[in-house]
Scaffold this motif. Structure first.
Motif, PDB file in Angstrom:
ATOM      1  N   GLN A 284       0.826  -1.207   0.000  1.00  0.00           N
ATOM      2  CA  GLN A 284       0.000   0.000   0.000  1.00  0.00           C
ATOM      3  C   GLN A 284       0.859   1.255   0.000  1.00  0.00           C
ATOM      4  O   GLN A 284       0.524   2.247  -0.659  1.00  0.00           O
ATOM      5  CB  GLN A 284      -0.942  -0.010   1.211  1.00  0.00           C
ATOM      6  N   VAL A 285       1.964   1.224   0.731  1.00  0.00           N
ATOM      7  CA  VAL A 285       2.882   2.371   0.703  1.00  0.00           C
ATOM      8  C   VAL A 285       3.493   2.509  -0.682  1.00  0.00           C
ATOM      9  O   VAL A 285       3.613   3.610  -1.225  1.00  0.00           O
ATOM     10  CB  VAL A 285       3.979   2.211   1.775  1.00  0.00           C
ATOM     11  N   ARG A 286       3.848   1.395  -1.288  1.00  0.00           N
ATOM     12  CA  ARG A 286       4.387   1.440  -2.649  1.00  0.00           C
ATOM     13  C   ARG A 286       3.381   2.055  -3.612  1.00  0.00           C
ATOM     14  O   ARG A 286       3.736   2.745  -4.560  1.00  0.00           O
ATOM     15  CB  ARG A 286       4.756   0.024  -3.108  1.00  0.00           C
ATOM     16  N   ALA A 287       2.108   1.797  -3.353  1.00  0.00           N
ATOM     17  CA  ALA A 287       1.051   2.295  -4.248  1.00  0.00           C
ATOM     18  C   ALA A 287       0.660   3.743  -3.971  1.00  0.00           C
ATOM     19  O   ALA A 287      -0.103   4.325  -4.744  1.00  0.00           O
ATOM     20  CB  ALA A 287      -0.186   1.411  -4.125  1.00  0.00           C
ATOM     21  N   GLY A 288       1.161   4.323  -2.874  1.00  0.00           N
ATOM     22  CA  GLY A 288       0.882   5.743  -2.647  1.00  0.00           C
ATOM     23  C   GLY A 288       0.386   6.120  -1.268  1.00  0.00           C
ATOM     24  O   GLY A 288       0.203   7.310  -0.988  1.00  0.00           O
ATOM     25  N   ALA A 289       0.150   5.154  -0.372  1.00  0.00           N
ATOM     26  CA  ALA A 289      -0.319   5.497   0.973  1.00  0.00           C
ATOM     27  C   ALA A 289       0.754   6.300   1.701  1.00  0.00           C
ATOM     28  O   ALA A 289       1.932   5.959   1.677  1.00  0.00           O
ATOM     29  CB  ALA A 289      -0.656   4.232   1.760  1.00  0.00           C
ATOM     30  N   GLN A 290       0.334   7.379   2.372  1.00  0.00           N
ATOM     31  CA  GLN A 290       1.273   8.261   3.084  1.00  0.00           C
ATOM     32  C   GLN A 290       1.241   8.047   4.593  1.00  0.00           C
ATOM     33  O   GLN A 290       2.045   8.622   5.327  1.00  0.00           O
ATOM     34  CB  GLN A 290       0.950   9.712   2.749  1.00  0.00           C
ATOM     35  N   MET A 291       0.299   7.236   5.043  1.00  0.00           N
ATOM     36  CA  MET A 291       0.225   6.787   6.432  1.00  0.00           C
ATOM     37  C   MET A 291      -0.565   5.488   6.392  1.00  0.00           C
ATOM     38  O   MET A 291      -1.399   5.295   5.505  1.00  0.00           O
ATOM     39  CB  MET A 291      -0.474   7.832   7.319  1.00  0.00           C
ATOM     40  N   ILE A 292      -0.281   4.583   7.315  1.00  0.00           N
ATOM     41  CA  ILE A 292      -1.015   3.326   7.335  1.00  0.00           C
ATOM     42  C   ILE A 292      -1.518   3.070   8.751  1.00  0.00           C
ATOM     43  O   ILE A 292      -0.857   3.431   9.729  1.00  0.00           O
ATOM     44  CB  ILE A 292      -0.166   2.136   6.839  1.00  0.00           C
ATOM     45  N   GLN A 293      -2.695   2.466   8.844  1.00  0.00           N
ATOM     46  CA  GLN A 293      -3.278   2.174  10.146  1.00  0.00           C
ATOM     47  C   GLN A 293      -3.690   0.711  10.222  1.00  0.00           C
ATOM     48  O   GLN A 293      -4.227   0.153   9.262  1.00  0.00           O
ATOM     49  CB  GLN A 293      -4.487   3.069  10.420  1.00  0.00           C
ATOM     50  N   VAL A 294      -3.453   0.113  11.381  1.00  0.00           N
ATOM     51  CA  VAL A 294      -3.853  -1.261  11.653  1.00  0.00           C
ATOM     52  C   VAL A 294      -5.086  -1.216  12.556  1.00  0.00           C
ATOM     53  O   VAL A 294      -5.036  -0.672  13.664  1.00  0.00           O
ATOM     54  CB  VAL A 294      -2.723  -2.054  12.335  1.00  0.00           C
ATOM     55  N   PHE A 295      -6.194  -1.769  12.073  1.00  0.00           N
ATOM     56  CA  PHE A 295      -7.450  -1.769  12.818  1.00  0.00           C
ATOM     57  C   PHE A 295      -7.609  -3.083  13.574  1.00  0.00           C
ATOM     58  O   PHE A 295      -7.836  -4.123  12.975  1.00  0.00           O
ATOM     59  CB  PHE A 295      -8.642  -1.600  11.869  1.00  0.00           C
ATOM     60  N   ASP A 296      -7.481  -3.024  14.902  1.00  0.00           N
ATOM     61  CA  ASP A 296      -7.797  -4.195  15.717  1.00  0.00           C
ATOM     62  C   ASP A 296      -9.226  -4.010  16.224  1.00  0.00           C
ATOM     63  O   ASP A 296      -9.472  -3.719  17.406  1.00  0.00           O
ATOM     64  CB  ASP A 296      -6.818  -4.355  16.872  1.00  0.00           C
ATOM     65  N   SER A 297     -10.166  -4.198  15.324  1.00  0.00           N
ATOM     66  CA  SER A 297     -11.575  -3.904  15.597  1.00  0.00           C
ATOM     67  C   SER A 297     -12.179  -4.806  16.658  1.00  0.00           C
ATOM     68  O   SER A 297     -13.166  -4.436  17.300  1.00  0.00           O
ATOM     69  CB  SER A 297     -12.389  -4.013  14.299  1.00  0.00           C
ATOM     70  N   TRP A 298     -11.603  -5.987  16.848  1.00  0.00           N
ATOM     71  CA  TRP A 298     -12.119  -6.939  17.829  1.00  0.00           C
ATOM     72  C   TRP A 298     -11.300  -6.928  19.119  1.00  0.00           C
ATOM     73  O   TRP A 298     -11.453  -7.804  19.967  1.00  0.00           O
ATOM     74  CB  TRP A 298     -12.122  -8.351  17.251  1.00  0.00           C
ATOM     75  N   ALA A 299     -10.438  -5.946  19.290  1.00  0.00           N
ATOM     76  CA  ALA A 299      -9.576  -5.913  20.474  1.00  0.00           C
ATOM     77  C   ALA A 299     -10.384  -5.943  21.760  1.00  0.00           C
ATOM     78  O   ALA A 299     -10.021  -6.614  22.729  1.00  0.00           O
ATOM     79  CB  ALA A 299      -8.686  -4.667  20.442  1.00  0.00           C
ATOM     80  N   GLY A 300     -11.493  -5.224  21.780  1.00  0.00           N
ATOM     81  CA  GLY A 300     -12.311  -5.148  22.976  1.00  0.00           C
ATOM     82  C   GLY A 300     -13.041  -6.426  23.323  1.00  0.00           C
ATOM     83  O   GLY A 300     -13.628  -6.532  24.408  1.00  0.00           O
ATOM     84  N   GLU A 301     -13.024  -7.416  22.428  1.00  0.00           N
ATOM     85  CA  GLU A 301     -13.675  -8.697  22.718  1.00  0.00           C
ATOM     86  C   GLU A 301     -12.807  -9.588  23.601  1.00  0.00           C
ATOM     87  O   GLU A 301     -13.297 -10.582  24.158  1.00  0.00           O
ATOM     88  CB  GLU A 301     -13.977  -9.450  21.409  1.00  0.00           C
TER      89      GLU A 301
END
Length: 451
Positions: A284-301
């Protein structure tokens, strides 16, 4: 049903194409059987009419995918150099993520591209979810819409965390009224034989449409805002693979049970997912992303102990390895962010000792407590989304209170979770406007007078 899955998928696809070529439109009802996983994530229950042009486009996509060698080094998405993109004119987000001073607090919102926007519904009312995700022209338009409306400081690519499942060998689809559903969940350790070891060529061939959407969005933004790419976290992706559907209605009971009952297999699966997430984010960075985020959407489970064993180590590994690979491959050293949704209260101390530049917070933690637990990190968040249903005066008051609590340095404004489809676009705009105006004035007052 008696055919091998690969032949069943191929025959179904040929049937669809034959029907499309025989008439201008084809009405297809009750498309909910597993062979339709050939269409990878298409909203199986809400498809009613597929135009001839749409099916022909699917045919071209399928043909191109089948012709691309899965295990070779060839790429469908060519590498893009940083020099081929427009210069970033609004760099507020990037400077804030690096801990630098800014003239005002930058802001973007989780799910800022969504059905609360009438311009978004012009597409969502006509096209199934995965068609929007997998069509770069549409994904680009949806990515940019919120920036054009609100003057946000970042666009986040319109996609889904589950697009990484098919390269791992796990098929899924959208079911109306239920959300994402995995056709054949992981039930026992023996099922891990179905999980593939993902290579870079798999990412670029299977997810080339994501990379093309990123590159298109970067160019069409023309430097007006930074572009964010993202992935689901290893635990969250494992949760879907085992649970078979979202955690909202199931409390992730089956997925958590898998961790308790099969810890060794769980770690093995998390390792395979982590490898895929790292490759995906680097591309994604190679394709142009200037910041990346990791979503741990189930962390609260997870309980704090389960989170510490089955999520934290893999979250940390993702950040470390992504930064290493970006450096080794001569790619931009973009900021990396993580969002442990629902677990901010206990996850923050460990994540403060990680290679993440930014930690996004849900509304369940006080800004002052977050600052104490992660003094070395840029914090992002965490306005209660419920505030955006209230009168503008309350929105302004709560926005100011949030800025005062976080401060204006090493801070990126966001919601504690996400924009909801039922929200009023005007009230969302009031939040963005007040955030910019108030933080800008606050910073200006604090600046020393010029000599």
């Amino acid at each position: 049903k008696q055919l091998p899955p690969s032949k069943a998928r191929t025959m179904l696809f040929l049937l669809l194409i034959t029907t499309a070529l025989a008439s201008p439109t084809s009405t297809i009802k009750s498309l909910s059987s597993n062979p339709l996983n050939i269409l990878r994530g298409v909203d199986l229950q809400s498809i009613r009419t597929l135009s001839r042009g749409t099916l022909q486009q699917l045919a071209r996509s399928r043909r191109a995918s089948s012709q691309a060698p899965r295990r070779s080094g060839k790429r469908r998405h060519a590498s893009v150099s940083a020099e081929s993109f427009p210069a970033l004119k609004n760099d507020l987000l990037i400077r804030a993520a690096r801990g630098e001073k800014t003239e005002k607090v930058p802001i973007w919102m989780h799910r800022q591209a969504g059905r609360y926007l009438p311009e978004f519904r012009n597409y969502s009312d006509r096209f199934p979810f995965m068609h929007r995700c997998s069509t770069p022209e549409i994904a680009t338009r949806l990515t940019i819409q919120p920036v054009e409306r609100y003057g946000l400081d970042a666009a986040i690519i319109f996609s889904d965390i589950l697009v990484l499942l098919p390269p791992l060998g796990i098929e899924w689809g959208m079911v109306k009224g239920k959300g994402p559903v995995v056709s054949e969940p992981i039930n026992t350790p023996e099922d891990l034989v179905r999980v593939r070891a993902v290579k870079q060529a798999d990412i670029t061939s299977d997810l080339g449409y994501v990379m093309e959407a990123l590159s298109r969005s970067r160019r069409e933004l023309d430097g007006r805002a930074a572009l964010i790419g993202f992935s689901g976290a290893p635990w969250t992706l494992l949760g879907y693979m085992v649970q078979g559907e979202g955690a909202k209605s199931t409390a992730a009971m089956k997925a958590k049970g898998f961790l308790y009952q099969y810890p060794e297999a769980s770690h093995k699966l998390l390792k395979a997912i982590t490898d895929a997430v790292v490759l995906y984010l680097v591309e994604q960075v190679r394709a142009g992303a200037q910041m990346i985020q990791v979503f741990d959407s189930w962390a609260g489970e997870l309980t704090p102990d389960l989170f510490a064993e089955f999520s934290t180590p893999y979250l940390k590994e993702v950040a470390t390895r992504v930064k290493q690979q970006l450096k080794e491959q001569g790619l931009p050293q973009v900021p990396v962010s993580v969002f442990p949704k629902g677990a901010s209260g206990h996850a923050l101390p460990d994540l403060s000792n990680s290679d993440y530049d930014v930690i996004s917070l849900d509304e369940g933690i006080r800004p002052t407590a977050a600052r104490q637990q992660a003094p070395n990190k840029v914090l992002q968040g965490n306005l209660d989304p419920a505030v955006l249903y209230l009168p503008k005066g309350v929105i302004r008051e709560q926005t100011r209170k949030m800025v005062d609590a976080f401060g204006t340095h090493k801070y990126i404004a966001n919601l504690g979770y996400a924009v909801d489809k039922s929200m009023d676009p005007e009230l969302v705009g009031a939040f963005v406007e007040e955030l910019h105006d108030y933080s800008g004035a606050k910073i200006a007052v604090a600046m020393p007078a010029a000599p």
